[in-house]
Design a protein around this motif. Structure first.
Motif, PDB file in Angstrom:
ATOM      1  N   SER A   1       0.803  -1.230   0.000  1.00 32.92           N
ATOM      2  CA  SER A   1       0.000   0.000   0.000  1.00 32.92           C
ATOM      3  C   SER A   1       0.833   1.276   0.000  1.00 32.92           C
ATOM      4  CB  SER A   1      -0.931   0.006   1.214  1.00 32.92           C
ATOM      5  OG  SER A   1      -0.188  -0.132   2.409  1.00 32.92           O
ATOM      6  N   ASP A   2       2.128   1.202  -0.334  1.00 26.82           N
ATOM      7  CA  ASP A   2       2.977   2.382  -0.232  1.00 26.82           C
ATOM      8  C   ASP A   2       3.173   3.097  -1.563  1.00 26.82           C
ATOM      9  OD1 ASP A   2       4.404   0.251  -1.246  1.00 26.82           O
ATOM     10  OD2 ASP A   2       6.315   0.896  -0.397  1.00 26.82           O
ATOM     11  N   PHE A   3       2.241   2.917  -2.501  1.00 24.56           N
ATOM     12  CA  PHE A   3       2.337   3.626  -3.772  1.00 24.56           C
ATOM     13  C   PHE A   3       1.923   5.079  -3.598  1.00 24.56           C
ATOM     14  CE2 PHE A   3       1.961  -0.795  -4.881  1.00 24.56           C
ATOM     15  CZ  PHE A   3       2.769  -0.944  -6.003  1.00 24.56           C
ATOM     16  N   GLY A   4       2.565   5.968  -4.379  1.00 26.98           N
ATOM     17  CA  GLY A   4       2.242   7.392  -4.298  1.00 26.98           C
ATOM     18  C   GLY A   4       1.286   7.838  -5.380  1.00 26.98           C
ATOM     19  N   GLY A   5       0.463   6.949  -5.877  1.00 27.68           N
ATOM     20  CA  GLY A   5      -0.494   7.265  -6.930  1.00 27.68           C
ATOM     21  C   GLY A   5      -1.157   5.996  -7.419  1.00 27.68           C
ATOM     22  N   MET A   6      -2.032   6.145  -8.420  1.00 29.27           N
ATOM     23  CA  MET A   6      -2.706   4.985  -8.984  1.00 29.27           C
ATOM     24  C   MET A   6      -1.719   4.080  -9.713  1.00 29.27           C
ATOM     25  SD  MET A   6      -5.931   4.902  -8.268  1.00 29.27           S
ATOM     26  CE  MET A   6      -6.598   3.793  -9.518  1.00 29.27           C
ATOM     27  N   ILE A   7      -1.953   2.789  -9.632  1.00 26.79           N
ATOM     28  CA  ILE A   7      -1.167   1.817 -10.381  1.00 26.79           C
ATOM     29  C   ILE A   7      -1.756   1.731 -11.788  1.00 26.79           C
ATOM     30  CG2 ILE A   7      -0.445  -0.597 -10.505  1.00 26.79           C
ATOM     31  CD1 ILE A   7      -0.773  -0.586  -7.370  1.00 26.79           C
ATOM     32  N   HIS A   8      -0.930   2.013 -12.790  1.00 27.83           N
ATOM     33  CA  HIS A   8      -1.419   2.074 -14.170  1.00 27.83           C
ATOM     34  C   HIS A   8      -1.461   0.716 -14.843  1.00 27.83           C
ATOM     35  CE1 HIS A   8      -1.249   6.367 -13.903  1.00 27.83           C
ATOM     36  NE2 HIS A   8       0.067   6.438 -13.941  1.00 27.83           N
ATOM     37  N   SER A   9      -0.509  -0.161 -14.499  1.00 28.58           N
ATOM     38  CA  SER A   9      -0.342  -1.380 -15.269  1.00 28.58           C
ATOM     39  C   SER A   9       0.437  -2.399 -14.447  1.00 28.58           C
ATOM     40  CB  SER A   9       0.417  -1.046 -16.571  1.00 28.58           C
ATOM     41  OG  SER A   9       0.602  -2.179 -17.380  1.00 28.58           O
ATOM     42  N   ILE A  10       0.101  -3.685 -14.620  1.00 27.05           N
ATOM     43  CA  ILE A  10       0.835  -4.770 -13.975  1.00 27.05           C
ATOM     44  C   ILE A  10       1.064  -5.872 -14.993  1.00 27.05           C
ATOM     45  CG2 ILE A  10      -0.128  -4.249 -11.695  1.00 27.05           C
ATOM     46  CD1 ILE A  10      -1.971  -6.661 -11.983  1.00 27.05           C
ATOM     47  N   ASP A  11       2.117  -6.670 -14.767  1.00 27.01           N
ATOM     48  CA  ASP A  11       2.377  -7.789 -15.667  1.00 27.01           C
ATOM     49  C   ASP A  11       3.123  -8.880 -14.922  1.00 27.01           C
ATOM     50  OD1 ASP A  11       2.284  -9.053 -18.227  1.00 27.01           O
ATOM     51  OD2 ASP A  11       4.386  -8.532 -18.563  1.00 27.01           O
ATOM     52  N   PHE A  12       2.721 -10.126 -15.161  1.00 24.56           N
ATOM     53  CA  PHE A  12       3.438 -11.284 -14.647  1.00 24.56           C
ATOM     54  C   PHE A  12       4.473 -11.732 -15.670  1.00 24.56           C
ATOM     55  CE2 PHE A  12      -0.534 -11.785 -12.201  1.00 24.56           C
ATOM     56  CZ  PHE A  12      -0.030 -12.053 -10.929  1.00 24.56           C
ATOM     57  N   HIS A  13       5.628 -12.202 -15.188  1.00 21.41           N
ATOM     58  CA  HIS A  13       6.580 -12.840 -16.087  1.00 21.41           C
ATOM     59  C   HIS A  13       6.016 -14.189 -16.515  1.00 21.41           C
ATOM     60  CE1 HIS A  13      10.384 -14.665 -17.479  1.00 21.41           C
ATOM     61  NE2 HIS A  13      10.729 -13.421 -17.745  1.00 21.41           N
ATOM     62  N   ARG A  14       6.289 -14.588 -17.762  1.00 20.12           N
ATOM     63  CA  ARG A  14       5.702 -15.819 -18.297  1.00 20.12           C
ATOM     64  C   ARG A  14       6.213 -17.066 -17.598  1.00 20.12           C
ATOM     65  NH1 ARG A  14       2.968 -15.807 -23.124  1.00 20.12           N
ATOM     66  NH2 ARG A  14       2.749 -13.754 -24.084  1.00 20.12           N
ATOM     67  N   LYS A  15       7.476 -17.055 -17.124  1.00 19.23           N
ATOM     68  CA  LYS A  15       8.075 -18.261 -16.570  1.00 19.23           C
ATOM     69  C   LYS A  15       8.485 -18.116 -15.112  1.00 19.23           C
ATOM     70  CE  LYS A  15       9.805 -19.873 -21.048  1.00 19.23           C
ATOM     71  NZ  LYS A  15      11.009 -20.246 -21.849  1.00 19.23           N
ATOM     72  N   ASP A  16       9.050 -16.965 -14.739  1.00 16.00           N
ATOM     73  CA  ASP A  16       9.533 -16.779 -13.377  1.00 16.00           C
ATOM     74  C   ASP A  16       8.439 -16.225 -12.472  1.00 16.00           C
ATOM     75  OD1 ASP A  16      11.845 -17.544 -14.558  1.00 16.00           O
ATOM     76  OD2 ASP A  16      13.067 -15.883 -13.858  1.00 16.00           O
ATOM     77  N   ASP A  17       8.617 -16.406 -11.159  1.00 14.02           N
ATOM     78  CA  ASP A  17       7.619 -15.973 -10.176  1.00 14.02           C
ATOM     79  C   ASP A  17       7.773 -14.484  -9.879  1.00 14.02           C
ATOM     80  OD1 ASP A  17       6.524 -18.477  -9.955  1.00 14.02           O
ATOM     81  OD2 ASP A  17       7.734 -19.056  -8.227  1.00 14.02           O
ATOM     82  N   LEU A  18       7.503 -13.663 -10.882  1.00 12.77           N
ATOM     83  CA  LEU A  18       7.733 -12.225 -10.778  1.00 12.77           C
ATOM     84  C   LEU A  18       6.530 -11.450 -11.302  1.00 12.77           C
ATOM     85  CD1 LEU A  18      11.380 -12.113 -12.175  1.00 12.77           C
ATOM     86  CD2 LEU A  18      10.723 -11.870  -9.775  1.00 12.77           C
ATOM     87  N   LEU A  19       6.322 -10.274 -10.703  1.00 10.25           N
ATOM     88  CA  LEU A  19       5.308  -9.331 -11.163  1.00 10.25           C
ATOM     89  C   LEU A  19       5.934  -7.951 -11.181  1.00 10.25           C
ATOM     90  CD1 LEU A  19       1.680  -9.021 -10.878  1.00 10.25           C
ATOM     91  CD2 LEU A  19       2.805  -7.313  -9.468  1.00 10.25           C
ATOM     92  N   VAL A  20       5.592  -7.137 -12.187  1.00 16.50           N
ATOM     93  CA  VAL A  20       6.084  -5.771 -12.272  1.00 16.50           C
ATOM     94  C   VAL A  20       4.896  -4.819 -12.316  1.00 16.50           C
ATOM     95  CG1 VAL A  20       6.207  -5.709 -14.812  1.00 16.50           C
ATOM     96  CG2 VAL A  20       7.765  -4.280 -13.453  1.00 16.50           C
ATOM     97  N   THR A  21       5.062  -3.633 -11.712  1.00  8.38           N
ATOM     98  CA  THR A  21       4.014  -2.609 -11.720  1.00  8.38           C
ATOM     99  C   THR A  21       4.580  -1.290 -12.201  1.00  8.38           C
ATOM    100  OG1 THR A  21       4.434  -1.802  -9.462  1.00  8.38           O
ATOM    101  CG2 THR A  21       2.926  -3.672  -9.695  1.00  8.38           C
ATOM    102  N   SER A  22       3.728  -0.467 -12.795  1.00  5.24           N
ATOM    103  CA  SER A  22       4.045   0.948 -13.054  1.00  5.24           C
ATOM    104  C   SER A  22       2.932   1.777 -12.438  1.00  5.24           C
ATOM    105  CB  SER A  22       4.161   1.223 -14.552  1.00  5.24           C
ATOM    106  OG  SER A  22       2.900   1.096 -15.182  1.00  5.24           O
ATOM    107  N   SER A  23       3.286   2.934 -11.900  1.00  5.59           N
ATOM    108  CA  SER A  23       2.288   3.695 -11.145  1.00  5.59           C
ATOM    109  C   SER A  23       2.463   5.196 -11.314  1.00  5.59           C
ATOM    110  CB  SER A  23       2.353   3.322  -9.661  1.00  5.59           C
ATOM    111  OG  SER A  23       3.653   3.495  -9.147  1.00  5.59           O
ATOM    112  N   GLY A  24       1.477   5.940 -10.801  1.00  6.85           N
ATOM    113  CA  GLY A  24       1.428   7.383 -10.959  1.00  6.85           C
ATOM    114  C   GLY A  24       2.519   8.146 -10.240  1.00  6.85           C
ATOM    115  N   ASP A  25       3.239   7.491  -9.343  1.00 10.39           N
ATOM    116  CA  ASP A  25       4.382   8.139  -8.698  1.00 10.39           C
ATOM    117  C   ASP A  25       5.662   7.949  -9.517  1.00 10.39           C
ATOM    118  OD1 ASP A  25       4.878   5.470  -8.282  1.00 10.39           O
ATOM    119  OD2 ASP A  25       4.795   5.547  -6.103  1.00 10.39           O
ATOM    120  N   ASP A  26       5.506   7.527 -10.779  1.00 16.11           N
ATOM    121  CA  ASP A  26       6.606   7.344 -11.733  1.00 16.11           C
ATOM    122  C   ASP A  26       7.572   6.250 -11.306  1.00 16.11           C
ATOM    123  OD1 ASP A  26       5.548   9.417 -13.263  1.00 16.11           O
ATOM    124  OD2 ASP A  26       6.707  10.938 -12.198  1.00 16.11           O
ATOM    125  N   SER A  27       7.082   5.283 -10.556  1.00 16.20           N
ATOM    126  CA  SER A  27       7.927   4.175 -10.127  1.00 16.20           C
ATOM    127  C   SER A  27       7.612   2.916 -10.915  1.00 16.20           C
ATOM    128  CB  SER A  27       7.758   3.904  -8.624  1.00 16.20           C
ATOM    129  OG  SER A  27       6.486   3.328  -8.363  1.00 16.20           O
TER     130      SER A  27
END
Length: 333
Positions: A24-50
């Motif tokens: 819950s420590d994002f500084g804005g709305m989360i714009h997009s998320i994606d899971f890696h196809r093979k590894d146990d990873l998720l990436v996010t992009s958000s309104g705080d430019d992170s």
């Protein structure tokens, strides 16, 4: 990291899904998320430019990078687990640097891709090679190769495009306003679409399209919160559902990884799951995060991620582990 296969889904397991971790420590709305196809990873992009990278097996934030110059909007993994493609939010007209190829490992931009003059609203990576596609509000789809700066191909369209590769990477779909879906051979897209489907009766813009993992179905989400499941071969409508409006917040829907169920958020702050074969609602949950603007099911796990300005991981509550023999999911920061 090897991703464990998961238990076969049924109505009871889907119904049992509940929140296993919260970030819950994002500084804005989360714009997009994606899971890696093979590894146990998720990436996010958000309104705080992170851009943030997560270990989903252990519900752990691994890395955070910031991009104040270009901002962050749509995001997807490349094949490498620490490299992503991210669309820019700022300075599109002045720099033309609409897409960034980022290394999360050393917080470095490996390449800029110039072309789009307006916001990118759809982004996807080929599952088989270094090609990727971007769809923009400038009414174009561009095909790129990670290894070179220059755009490899352009499709001019009518209205806002949504794009997706099938799981074999041999076909890609482009959806646009008026319910038109065009299918292209990814090896000879310059010859034009080999098939076109029309979703009758809905003239709203399309905000998302996805193929099921088995390639048999397509999922279409429109800006007026209608979702449709289509036969990927003939274009016939298998089922459709209307959700509560969410003004200013496009919703996302997702197939489960076996393609048997559909999960979607709603303007009412709930999330619903339906059986595609039976065409009935299986579950309805309170999201606990308002209207979830991002929603994706993990490729190899009984798990999905839902996000607004908060990121949540959902797992079956009758098994507190994300995979057999895995580590208990704990709430994030």
């Amino acid at each position: 990291m090897t991703t464990a296969s998961f238990t076969e889904l049924d109505d009871d397991l889907v119904r049992s899904m509940s929140i296993g971790a919260v970030f819950s420590d994002f500084g804005g709305m989360i714009h997009s998320i994606d899971f890696h196809r093979k590894d146990d990873l998720l990436v996010t992009s958000s309104g705080d430019d992170s851009v943030r990278l997560y270990d989903i097996a252990n519900a752990k934030l691994l890395k955070t990078t910031s991009n104040k110059k270009h901002g962050t909007d749509r995001i997807c993994f490349t094949h490498h687990p620490s490299s992503v493609i991210c669309s820019s939010k700022y300075n599109l007209e002045s720099t033309g640097e609409s897409l960034q190829y980022l290394s999360m490992y050393d917080n470095r931009c490996l390449r800029y891709f110039k072309g789009h003059k307006q916001r990118v609203v759809s982004l996807c990576m080929s599952p088989i090679n270094d090609s990727f596609m971007s769809g923009s509000l400038d009414h174009s789809v561009r095909i790129w190769d990670l290894r070179v700066n220059a755009c490899q191909g352009i499709l001019r369209l009518r209205g806002r495009p949504a794009i997706a590769y099938d799981q074999q990477g041999l076909v890609f779909a482009v959806a646009m306003e008026g319910g038109a879906i065009k299918l292209f051979d990814s090896r000879s897209y310059d010859k034009g679409p080999f098939d076109t489907f029309l979703v009758g009766g809905d003239t709203a813009e399309v905000c998302d399209i996805k193929f099921s993992n088995d390639g048999k179905s397509m999922l279409l989400t429109t800006t007026n919160n209608n979702i449709y499941v289509l036969d990927a071969y003939g274009g016939d409508k298998r089922c459709g559902f209307s959700l509560e409006p969410s003004p200013g917040t496009p919703i996302e829907a997702t197939f489960t990884q076996d393609g048997k169920y559909l999960v979607a958020g709603s303007g009412s702050g709930t999330m619903q799951a339906w059986s595609i074969e039976m065409k009935n609602e299986v579950a309805c949950w309170t999201s606990h995060i308002g209207v979830p603007s991002c929603l994706k099911w993990a490729p190899h796990k009984a798990m999905f991620a839902a996000a607004s300005s908060v990121l949540t991981f959902w797992i079956p509550n009758n098994d507190s582990k994300l995979n057999n023999g895995g580590t208990d999911a704990e709430a994030g920061p």
